[in-house]
Each structure stands twice: as structure tokens, then as C-alpha cells.
Design a protein around this motif. Structure first.
Motif, PDB file in Angstrom:
ATOM      1  N   GLY A   1       0.881  -1.309  -0.008  1.00  0.00           N
ATOM      2  CA  GLY A   1       0.002   0.007   0.116  1.00  0.00           C
ATOM      3  C   GLY A   1       0.791   1.178   0.043  1.00  0.00           C
ATOM      4  O   GLY A   1       0.696   2.139  -0.912  1.00  0.00           O
ATOM      5  N   ASP A   2       1.640   1.315   1.014  1.00  0.00           N
ATOM      6  CA  ASP A   2       2.654   2.579   1.064  1.00  0.00           C
ATOM      7  C   ASP A   2       3.764   2.483   0.511  1.00  0.00           C
ATOM      8  O   ASP A   2       4.498   3.391   0.129  1.00  0.00           O
ATOM      9  N   PHE A   3       4.264   0.924   0.145  1.00  0.00           N
ATOM     10  CA  PHE A   3       5.544   0.820  -0.696  1.00  0.00           C
ATOM     11  C   PHE A   3       5.391  -0.597  -1.193  1.00  0.00           C
ATOM     12  O   PHE A   3       4.717  -1.296  -0.822  1.00  0.00           O
ATOM     13  N   VAL A   4       6.225  -0.806  -2.214  1.00  0.00           N
ATOM     14  CA  VAL A   4       6.462  -2.072  -2.731  1.00  0.00           C
ATOM     15  C   VAL A   4       7.757  -2.800  -2.100  1.00  0.00           C
ATOM     16  O   VAL A   4       8.778  -2.064  -2.381  1.00  0.00           O
ATOM     17  N   THR A   5       7.741  -3.793  -1.480  1.00  0.00           N
ATOM     18  CA  THR A   5       8.993  -4.321  -0.906  1.00  0.00           C
ATOM     19  C   THR A   5       9.909  -4.780  -2.260  1.00  0.00           C
ATOM     20  O   THR A   5       9.392  -5.197  -3.303  1.00  0.00           O
ATOM     21  N   GLN A   6      11.333  -4.874  -1.970  1.00  0.00           N
ATOM     22  CA  GLN A   6      12.167  -5.019  -2.806  1.00  0.00           C
ATOM     23  C   GLN A   6      12.281  -6.494  -2.925  1.00  0.00           C
ATOM     24  O   GLN A   6      11.663  -7.340  -2.076  1.00  0.00           O
ATOM     25  N   PRO A   7      12.531  -7.161  -4.260  1.00  0.00           N
ATOM     26  CA  PRO A   7      12.934  -8.740  -4.218  1.00  0.00           C
ATOM     27  C   PRO A   7      13.580  -9.098  -2.995  1.00  0.00           C
ATOM     28  O   PRO A   7      14.531  -8.418  -2.740  1.00  0.00           O
ATOM     29  N   CYS A   8      13.313 -10.542  -2.800  1.00  0.00           N
ATOM     30  CA  CYS A   8      14.149 -11.031  -1.431  1.00  0.00           C
ATOM     31  C   CYS A   8      14.231 -12.508  -1.691  1.00  0.00           C
ATOM     32  O   CYS A   8      13.749 -13.005  -2.740  1.00  0.00           O
ATOM     33  N   ARG A   9      14.797 -13.132  -0.659  1.00  0.00           N
ATOM     34  CA  ARG A   9      14.725 -14.502  -0.761  1.00  0.00           C
ATOM     35  C   ARG A   9      13.870 -14.899   0.297  1.00  0.00           C
ATOM     36  O   ARG A   9      13.658 -14.647   1.312  1.00  0.00           O
ATOM     37  N   ALA A  10      13.079 -16.072  -0.128  1.00  0.00           N
ATOM     38  CA  ALA A  10      12.072 -16.665   0.847  1.00  0.00           C
ATOM     39  C   ALA A  10      12.236 -18.265   0.542  1.00  0.00           C
ATOM     40  O   ALA A  10      11.938 -18.785  -0.460  1.00  0.00           O
ATOM     41  N   SER A  11      11.855 -18.895   1.745  1.00  0.00           N
ATOM     42  CA  SER A  11      12.178 -20.350   1.668  1.00  0.00           C
ATOM     43  C   SER A  11      11.430 -21.129   2.836  1.00  0.00           C
ATOM     44  O   SER A  11      11.560 -20.244   3.947  1.00  0.00           O
ATOM     45  N   VAL A  12      10.549 -22.057   2.740  1.00  0.00           N
ATOM     46  CA  VAL A  12      10.305 -22.783   4.073  1.00  0.00           C
ATOM     47  C   VAL A  12      11.419 -23.350   4.545  1.00  0.00           C
ATOM     48  O   VAL A  12      12.374 -24.077   3.903  1.00  0.00           O
ATOM     49  N   ILE A  13      11.476 -23.426   5.825  1.00  0.00           N
ATOM     50  CA  ILE A  13      12.636 -24.313   6.665  1.00  0.00           C
ATOM     51  C   ILE A  13      12.106 -25.125   7.692  1.00  0.00           C
ATOM     52  O   ILE A  13      10.775 -24.944   8.156  1.00  0.00           O
ATOM     53  N   ALA A  14      12.718 -26.178   8.169  1.00  0.00           N
ATOM     54  CA  ALA A  14      12.356 -27.095   9.183  1.00  0.00           C
ATOM     55  C   ALA A  14      12.340 -26.383  10.364  1.00  0.00           C
ATOM     56  O   ALA A  14      12.858 -25.274  10.616  1.00  0.00           O
ATOM     57  N   SER A  15      11.385 -26.771  11.318  1.00  0.00           N
ATOM     58  CA  SER A  15      11.099 -26.225  12.616  1.00  0.00           C
ATOM     59  C   SER A  15      12.530 -26.096  13.518  1.00  0.00           C
ATOM     60  O   SER A  15      13.200 -26.969  13.580  1.00  0.00           O
ATOM     61  N   PRO A  16      13.124 -25.032  13.853  1.00  0.00           N
ATOM     62  CA  PRO A  16      14.339 -25.005  14.310  1.00  0.00           C
ATOM     63  C   PRO A  16      14.393 -25.527  15.756  1.00  0.00           C
ATOM     64  O   PRO A  16      13.962 -24.441  16.570  1.00  0.00           O
ATOM     65  N   ASP A  17      14.677 -26.476  15.855  1.00  0.00           N
ATOM     66  CA  ASP A  17      14.699 -26.948  17.466  1.00  0.00           C
ATOM     67  C   ASP A  17      15.832 -26.416  18.231  1.00  0.00           C
ATOM     68  O   ASP A  17      15.387 -26.322  19.230  1.00  0.00           O
ATOM     69  N   HIS A  18      16.750 -25.880  17.395  1.00  0.00           N
ATOM     70  CA  HIS A  18      17.854 -25.081  18.456  1.00  0.00           C
ATOM     71  C   HIS A  18      17.462 -23.762  18.721  1.00  0.00           C
ATOM     72  O   HIS A  18      18.344 -22.998  19.498  1.00  0.00           O
ATOM     73  N   LEU A  19      16.373 -23.335  18.413  1.00  0.00           N
ATOM     74  CA  LEU A  19      16.033 -21.852  18.745  1.00  0.00           C
ATOM     75  C   LEU A  19      15.492 -21.861  20.009  1.00  0.00           C
ATOM     76  O   LEU A  19      14.724 -22.553  20.573  1.00  0.00           O
ATOM     77  N   TRP A  20      15.825 -20.955  20.808  1.00  0.00           N
ATOM     78  CA  TRP A  20      15.323 -20.601  22.259  1.00  0.00           C
ATOM     79  C   TRP A  20      13.873 -20.547  22.374  1.00  0.00           C
ATOM     80  O   TRP A  20      13.078 -20.132  21.444  1.00  0.00           O
ATOM     81  N   PRO A  21      13.143 -20.889  23.553  1.00  0.00           N
ATOM     82  CA  PRO A  21      11.930 -20.767  23.554  1.00  0.00           C
ATOM     83  C   PRO A  21      11.621 -19.236  23.836  1.00  0.00           C
ATOM     84  O   PRO A  21      12.112 -18.539  24.448  1.00  0.00           O
ATOM     85  N   ARG A  22      10.466 -18.808  23.258  1.00  0.00           N
ATOM     86  CA  ARG A  22       9.815 -17.602  23.503  1.00  0.00           C
ATOM     87  C   ARG A  22       9.116 -17.506  24.889  1.00  0.00           C
ATOM     88  O   ARG A  22       8.312 -18.534  25.083  1.00  0.00           O
ATOM     89  N   ASP A  23       9.203 -16.505  25.372  1.00  0.00           N
ATOM     90  CA  ASP A  23       8.555 -16.137  26.860  1.00  0.00           C
ATOM     91  C   ASP A  23       8.056 -14.715  26.846  1.00  0.00           C
ATOM     92  O   ASP A  23       8.207 -13.627  26.549  1.00  0.00           O
ATOM     93  N   PRO A  24       6.500 -14.972  26.309  1.00  0.00           N
ATOM     94  CA  PRO A  24       5.626 -15.979  26.658  1.00  0.00           C
ATOM     95  C   PRO A  24       5.442 -16.709  25.276  1.00  0.00           C
ATOM     96  O   PRO A  24       5.982 -16.117  24.063  1.00  0.00           O
ATOM     97  N   PRO A  25       5.180 -18.346  25.266  1.00  0.00           N
ATOM     98  CA  PRO A  25       5.287 -18.695  23.982  1.00  0.00           C
ATOM     99  C   PRO A  25       3.880 -18.186  23.202  1.00  0.00           C
ATOM    100  O   PRO A  25       2.964 -17.461  23.582  1.00  0.00           O
ATOM    101  N   ILE A  26       4.001 -18.660  21.901  1.00  0.00           N
ATOM    102  CA  ILE A  26       3.131 -18.043  20.948  1.00  0.00           C
ATOM    103  C   ILE A  26       1.583 -18.785  21.521  1.00  0.00           C
ATOM    104  O   ILE A  26       1.793 -20.014  22.046  1.00  0.00           O
ATOM    105  N   ARG A  27       0.416 -18.575  21.169  1.00  0.00           N
ATOM    106  CA  ARG A  27      -0.758 -19.297  21.267  1.00  0.00           C
ATOM    107  C   ARG A  27      -0.867 -20.404  20.320  1.00  0.00           C
ATOM    108  O   ARG A  27      -0.680 -20.239  19.150  1.00  0.00           O
ATOM    109  N   PHE A  28      -0.865 -21.526  21.059  1.00  0.00           N
ATOM    110  CA  PHE A  28      -1.051 -22.703  20.417  1.00  0.00           C
ATOM    111  C   PHE A  28      -2.636 -23.011  20.029  1.00  0.00           C
ATOM    112  O   PHE A  28      -3.331 -23.010  20.673  1.00  0.00           O
ATOM    113  N   ARG A  29      -2.663 -23.357  18.836  1.00  0.00           N
ATOM    114  CA  ARG A  29      -4.188 -23.812  18.131  1.00  0.00           C
ATOM    115  C   ARG A  29      -4.034 -25.073  17.306  1.00  0.00           C
ATOM    116  O   ARG A  29      -3.338 -24.948  16.119  1.00  0.00           O
TER     117      ARG A  29
END
Length: 195
Positions: free
Chosen positions: A94-122
């Protein structure tokens, strides 16, 4: 000249002045005279660079420098090739068009620290992790991009600036480390897919 890498915790505002309800950078970084080179919104986590040198701050933060920032976004739903291609081509926000980028699906990062608070699980709505590499950094850009293609971001972590990677730095949320200012990570340039 100082350059500090901070793993900014979720909920921390990207300023040193106190806030009524949230922690600020002053809660994590005790070095006087440094300022963020770029920003992360309060609900985003991960690598934030701080420096006392204005020229270095500009080299890191200015989009025209094309220094790539890499993010991991946990999105609602399962984006397919069409959504990823739309992200890579550039998204009209709307206010701008983003520049080209790289995007890819990745495996769930098990080595990532837990978020506090965690996201809401559904249980009825799956989530997917997407890696985005952009050279811009406008306000809430990654969140707006994923929402625009139909996959709202639930959690957002900046994992790299140039070739400086938060995991190789070994810093947990709230921890910081000094980074050499003459390191080659500053020369890592963005090479976007043409879509």
C-alpha cells in the motif's frame, strides 16, 4: 569504536529510555554511548547491532547499502510456492512495494530458544517456519509481507545481519558480545532472486 551484538528478547523496546510497561535496551546493554543500528519492534527477537559510530550505524542500517538481514518467521498456515514466489518478487503493502528478496520454508528450528511467553497454540491451525532474507528494514516489514500473502507472522526472529549469525555468536536472549568492527561480515551483500 564499539560494535555490540545483542540477542534482543521478546517484548523489549528498541530504545534506551525507560518504558512504563516493557523492558528497554538499557535493561540488557550497560555500555554508554551506543545506539541501535536498525531496529526490531518489541514483538520481534534476535540479533540487534549497537554502535557508538554514526558512519558504521549508517553502513549497517541504510537500505541502499544492501546489507542483507535474515529472519525466521513462524507463520500461521502452510505457505506454498505461490506465496513464496510473491514474497520473492516483492509485495505491494500500500505505502510501498517491497524489494525482491529470498524466501523459503525451513524445518522447525529445534535449536531456537523458547519464547517467553510462548505463541498461542491452536491445534486446528498449523504453523510453518519461513526464512526471509531482505535488504530493507521498514517498520514491521516482514510481518506485513507475510500477512499480505495470507500467512500472518506469529513469531519473528532476526538471525543474521550480513554474514554475522546469532548462533555462531552463541548469545542467549538478553546476552550481548563485542564484535570486531573490521570483520568481513559487513561486506555480505544481498543477491535477490528475480522471482
Amino acid at each position: 569504536m564499539r560494535l555490540i551484538a545483542l540477542n534482543k528478547p521478546f517484548g523489549t523496546i528498541c530504545q534506551f529510555s525507560p518504558h512504563e510497561t516493557r523492558p528497554s535496551l538499557a535493561d540488557w546493554v550497560k555500555t554508554p554511548g551506543v545506539y541501535p543500528a536498525g531496529r526490531l519492534d518489541a514483538d520481534s527477537e534476535g540479533l540487534l547491532l549497537l554502535t557508538d559510530d554514526g558512519a558504521l550505524q549508517a553502513r549497517i542500517a541504510e537500505p541502499r547499502r544492501k546489507l542483507v538481514k535474515r529472519y525466521w518467521a513462524q507463520v500461521e498456515g502452510e505457505p506454498g510456492t505461490d506465496a513464496l514466489a510473491a514474497l520473492e518478487r516483492g509485495v505491494d503493502l500500500g505505502d510501498f512495494v517491497t524489494q525482491p528478496c529470498r524466501a523459503s520454508v525451513i524445518a522447525s528450528p529445534d535449536h531456537l530458544w523458547p519464547r517467553d511467553p510462548p505463541i498461542r497454540f491452536r491445534a486446528s491451525i498449523p504453523t510453518t517456519w519461513v526464512e526471509l532474507a531482505i535488504s530493507e528494514g521498514k517498520n514491521r516489514q516482514v510481518r506485513r509481507m507475510t500477512a499480505a500473502v495470507g500467512f500472518p507472522t506469529l513469531r519473528l526472529v532476526r538471525v543474521a545481519v550480513g554474514s554475522l549469525d546469532i548462533f555462531s555468536l552463541g548469545i542467549a536472549p538478553g546476552e550481548s558480545v563485542d564484535v570486531p568492527t573490521d570483520a568481513p561480515w559487513q561486506r555480505a551483500k544481498h543477491t535477490a532472486s528475480s522471482g
